[in-house]
Design an enzyme around this catalytic site. Structure first.
Site, short mmCIF file in Angstrom:
data_model
loop_
_atom_site.label_atom_id
_atom_site.label_comp_id
_atom_site.label_asym_id
_atom_site.label_seq_id
_atom_site.Cartn_x
_atom_site.Cartn_y
_atom_site.Cartn_z
N CYS A 79 46.08 48.03 47.67
CA CYS A 79 46.49 49.27 47.47
C CYS A 79 47.86 49.24 47.71
O CYS A 79 49.25 49.54 47.65
CB CYS A 79 46.04 50.22 47.18
SG CYS A 79 45.19 50.96 47.61
N GLU B 221 44.31 58.17 43.77
CA GLU B 221 44.55 57.08 44.86
C GLU B 221 44.87 56.16 43.92
O GLU B 221 44.09 54.85 43.48
CB GLU B 221 43.99 56.72 45.94
CG GLU B 221 44.07 56.25 47.36
CD GLU B 221 44.69 54.37 46.87
OE1 GLU B 221 45.51 53.89 46.71
OE2 GLU B 221 43.55 54.12 47.38
N GLU C 202 53.58 46.15 40.67
CA GLU C 202 52.31 45.91 41.77
C GLU C 202 51.76 44.40 41.39
O GLU C 202 51.51 44.60 40.19
CB GLU C 202 51.28 46.35 42.11
CG GLU C 202 50.91 46.51 42.97
CD GLU C 202 49.86 48.13 42.47
OE1 GLU C 202 48.34 48.04 44.27
OE2 GLU C 202 49.24 48.66 42.35
N LYS D 15 31.04 55.67 39.84
CA LYS D 15 30.88 54.67 39.29
C LYS D 15 31.47 53.64 39.39
O LYS D 15 33.38 53.55 40.22
CB LYS D 15 31.40 54.69 37.79
CG LYS D 15 31.64 53.93 37.26
CD LYS D 15 32.67 53.87 36.19
CE LYS D 15 33.10 51.94 35.28
NZ LYS D 15 33.12 51.12 36.37
#
Length: 818
Positions: free
Chosen positions: A300, A266, A397, A191
């Site tokens: 990331c 991850e 983040e 996906k």
């Protein structure tokens, strides 16, 4: 006008990449359907969603919105294809994967344009970084397909893999996941992100072009709440591979708990960019540009926390501001542009919210004097100074072009600041003193450390995080293990009988069987010894907890009876509780220096444990007989197997080493297996001594400290080890043993935020509870899902699988040359 004046006044003119080929390709195919079983299939719900160009805010295309019914169809196709694809020779798979790599290169320019149109990142990045790396990953994994049989003996494909990828590197994340999955013989249902599906759909065309067998790769576009959730929950999926936010990763961990699905995550990051005072500051400035303004900071592992040695901070900040003034932001298809568009208005709004929070919390914000384009979703490069380590922008983040700066004075303070985060994905260290850099790198809690460089990636080198940045690795040989399982491991319990308390086994050794009654008679002093029959009662043995190198009473003040197979009480152990676990975890943390010791020292201590255990072989064998009712010969064989296992891990302690990768640059990447930290473990019921040793030995051999819950029904074999451990030079706190209710104590360990990993070998329901509880701090788990192992078998009971579970790989990139 002089050349110097011309150079200083010269402006960069636009250098646009032609969008026409990409737009034409889109227009010919929109609306895009789903790719199932090598066919383009309309979505079962008949719904389509818009794909927007972030640089203009206008619609690019319409893509299908898959539903649960479409997921069912794709999984069925992948399931059918797995039967033949997994059995295909490695050379056959290698040819197909090689063909994918070649076709990626043939369509490289179109893929680069599509990625920039769909994602908003500059064409320089998609053309020069993303697409070449995509081809590189398929080339590299074609090689592993060819070598799988010889280099991964004893392993087989996992099955059907559900893969969910993010929007920041749409095609590269696809390659990171699909390439190793196919190489190891798995089939895939992927996906792509809701915002960035176009290059995945072009990849589907490539799959058709090369003639990949139907069902091997299936691609479903749509909303995460529909497709992603259905994939995670689907019983026909054997593994989930996810890249995205930590919050979503935590939800996936909970959703898959107890299902038996393999899982690799991850997740987010807040990576430190550490600058020492001897660093080349001009190189540092360019490194910062690559670290935080690459892909608009939507990375990331972005170096979003700038940690600068105090005496050079002002100079570096001044240089950074000057460089920021000259960054170019605008049309992503302009080859002269440095910063493109933010992927969506929602992401743009979130970045602005966090920037406002930073200002409100007292940090000083600085942005360049120029303005962003008014059309599309753009945000200027932003620098914060006067930032406290505890503020929101230093901990959360942001996933945008925002850099926060802090200062330090000593290397120790730099490490402490760097590790002051719940994440652990990457870090960057800048110093001309290579001794200092290589000393700091292993101390950083991060899966990747770049020295005098940043954001370098290659297929040879595994990538993944520590702590709440997830677990599992992508790339390198270590990444292959995410897509295989041992050949002996099946979904059904082995036909072989396992010895547990209450079962009997025939004598198969030279010594006669001793019944539980005879053994109690021996311990009670009623046996004839040299013609003398002593009438003294046995001295009562009351095992306590073993915490911090000492035998301590249970906090509860209660004891738990231990029974033999006939139901008679043969002893008591302490009834551990939450406070005992807390004390044990604290003791394990205090013994953290164990990992810093030499591997030779750890090997020697494991040999000493084996030596001291062998002296008491008969005593331990009789204790096993007493608890389980098995024959003496079987019990003696278990003790011998435990001694042999200690020797094996003593041997591995100084031999389980990393690798030196040679990515295509002047430099090396050092893949270093490191201790995970504090591991909680619940031992299996069968084989009370061997099960205990088989888990404890590899964990401490690799430098971890542990909190162990021994077999609940036969704990005395573990508590008998107290004196063995005490007399073998094992530092206090390395091994801590808490007896009691296995599932209750396992739940406490799995929920504990200072426990870094949890191993559980017990019933399926207990495995599920452990996986659910582990989502709190995203700790790694290793559970049995209720399927027993033959602990006497060296294939199932020892080896590199245990060492891999006891370590995490850090890749340290070291460029060299002038």
């Amino acid at each position: 006008m002089s050349v110097k004046e011309i150079f200083e006044t010269m402006e960069y003119g636009p250098a646009p990449e032609a969008a026409a080929p990409g737009l034409a390709w889109i227009q010919e195919r929109t609306p895009f359907n789903l790719f199932i079983n090598n066919q383009w299939v309309k979505p079962a719900g008949g719904q389509y969603i818009d794909s927007i160009n972030p640089a203009t805010g206008k619609r690019l295309a319409q893509v299908a919105a898959a539903t649960g019914a479409d997921v069912d169809a794709a999984v069925a196709a992948a399931r059918a294809a797995f039967e033949t694809w997994s059995k295909a020779p490695g050379h056959v798979r290698a040819r197909y994967i090689y063909a994918i790599a070649r076709h990626i290169q043939k369509h490289a320019r179109l893929l680069a344009v599509l990625e920039s149109l769909d994602n908003g990142k500059p064409i320089r990045e998609t053309r020069d970084i993303d697409i070449p790396l995509v081809a590189r990953h398929f080339y590299y994994h074609a090689g592993w397909a060819q070598l799988m049989e010889s280099e991964l003996p004893g392993y087989q494909s996992v099955g059907v893999v559900g893969q969910i990828i993010p929007w920041n590197f749409p095609l590269l994340m696809l390659a990171w996941k699909i390439a190793p999955a196919l190489a190891m013989g798995n089939t895939v249902v992927l996906k792509p992100a809701r915002y960035t599906s176009l290059t995945a759909l072009k990849f589907a065309e490539i799959v058709q072009e090369i003639g990949l067998p139907p069902g091997v790769v299936n691609i479903l576009t749509g909303e995460a709440s529909q497709v992603g959730e259905a994939l995670v929950q689907h019983p026909g999926i054997n593994k989930i591979a996810f890249t995205g936010s930590t919050d979503v990763g935590r939800s996936i961990r909970r959703a898959t708990a107890g299902s038996g699905k393999k899982l690799s995550l991850e997740l987010g990051g807040k990576s430190p960019f550490i600058v020492f005072d001897d660093a080349d500051l001009d190189s540092v400035v360019e490194g910062v540009v690559d670290a935080i303004w690459f892909n608009q900071g939507q990375v990331c592992c972005a170096g979003s926390r700038l940690l600068v040695q105090e005496n050079i901070a002002d100079r570096l900040i001044e240089k950074l501001r000057e460089r920021m003034e000259h960054l170019r932001i605008g049309d992503p298809l302009d080859k002269a542009v440095d910063i493109g568009a933010i992927v969506s208005p929602g992401q743009l709004k979130e970045i602005q919210r966090l920037v406002n929070t930073g200002v409100e919390e007292g940090a000083v914000m600085w942005q360049p004097s120029w303005a962003c384009p008014t059309e599309g979703y753009f945000f200027p490069p932003t620098l914060f100074t006067n930032v406290s380590p505890a503020t929101t922008i230093a901990q959360v983040e942001i996933f945008g072009p925002v850099l926060v700066s802090m200062t330090f004075r000593t290397p120790a303070e730099a490490v402490e600041l760097a590790n002051n985060t719940r994440y652990g994905l990457a870090a960057s260290v800048w110093s001309e003193n290579i001794n200092l850099a290589l000393d700091v790198a292993p101390k950083l809690k991060a899966g990747t450390v770049w020295i005098n460089c940043t954001n370098l990636f290659d297929a040879t080198s595994g990538f993944g995080g520590y702590r709440e940045s997830g677990f599992g690795r992508e790339g390198g040989k270590e990444g292959l293990y995410e897509y295989v399982r041992p050949k002996w491991e099946t979904l059904e319990a082995p036909a072989k009988e396992f010895h547990i308390a209450g079962e009997s086994a025939s004598t198969n050794g030279s010594k006669p069987a001793v019944s539980a009654d005879e053994d109690r008679e021996f311990e009670g002093g009623e046996q004839l010894l040299d013609g003398y029959t002593p009438m003294l009662p046995a001295i009562d043995r009351t095992p306590k907890m073993f915490i911090g190198g000492k035998q301590t009473r249970p906090d509860s003040g209660y004891s738990r009876d231990v029974y033999d197979p006939q139901g008679q009480v043969i002893g008591q152990v302490g009834e551990g509780n939450r406070k005992d676990i807390r004390n044990a975890v604290e003791a394990a943390h205090a013994a953290g220096g164990w990992a810093a010791g030499t591997t030779h020292n750890r090997a020697q201590i494991l040999y000493y444990i084996a030596e001291n255990l062998s002296v008491r072989e008969d005593e331990f064998a009789r204790r096993i007989v007493q608890q389980t009712g098995r024959s003496y010969a079987d019990a003696a064989a278990e003790v011998q197997a435990a001694i042999s296992r200690l020797f094996s891990y003593a041997a591995w302690a100084d031999k389980y080493e990393g690798a030196v990768h040679r990515p295509p640059l002047r430099g090396v990447a050092l893949a270093m297996p490191e201790a995970i930290g504090v591991i909680g473990m619940a031992c299996p019921e069968e084989y009370p001594l061997l099960g205990f040793v088989s888990l404890v030995a590899p964990a401490i051999a690799m430098g971890n400290t542990i909190v162990v819950i021994p077999s609940q029904v036969a704990p005395l074999s573990a508590t008998d080890c107290y004196q063995v451990l005490e007399t073998s030079d094992l530092p206090a706190g390395v091994v801590n043993i808490v007896t009691g209710d296995r599932d209750l104590l396992s739940q406490v360990l799995a929920e504990h935020d200072d426990v870094d990993a949890m191993w559980y070998f017990g019933p399926a329901e207990g495995c599920k509870r452990v996986e659910l509880a582990s989502a709190g701090n995203m700790k790694r788990t290793w559970v049995s899902y209720g399927h027993p192992r033959d602990w006497m078998d060296t294939v199932q009971g020892e080896g590199e699988e245990f060492l891999r579970e006891a370590t995490q790989v850090k890749n340290v990139w070291v460029p060299y040359g002038e």
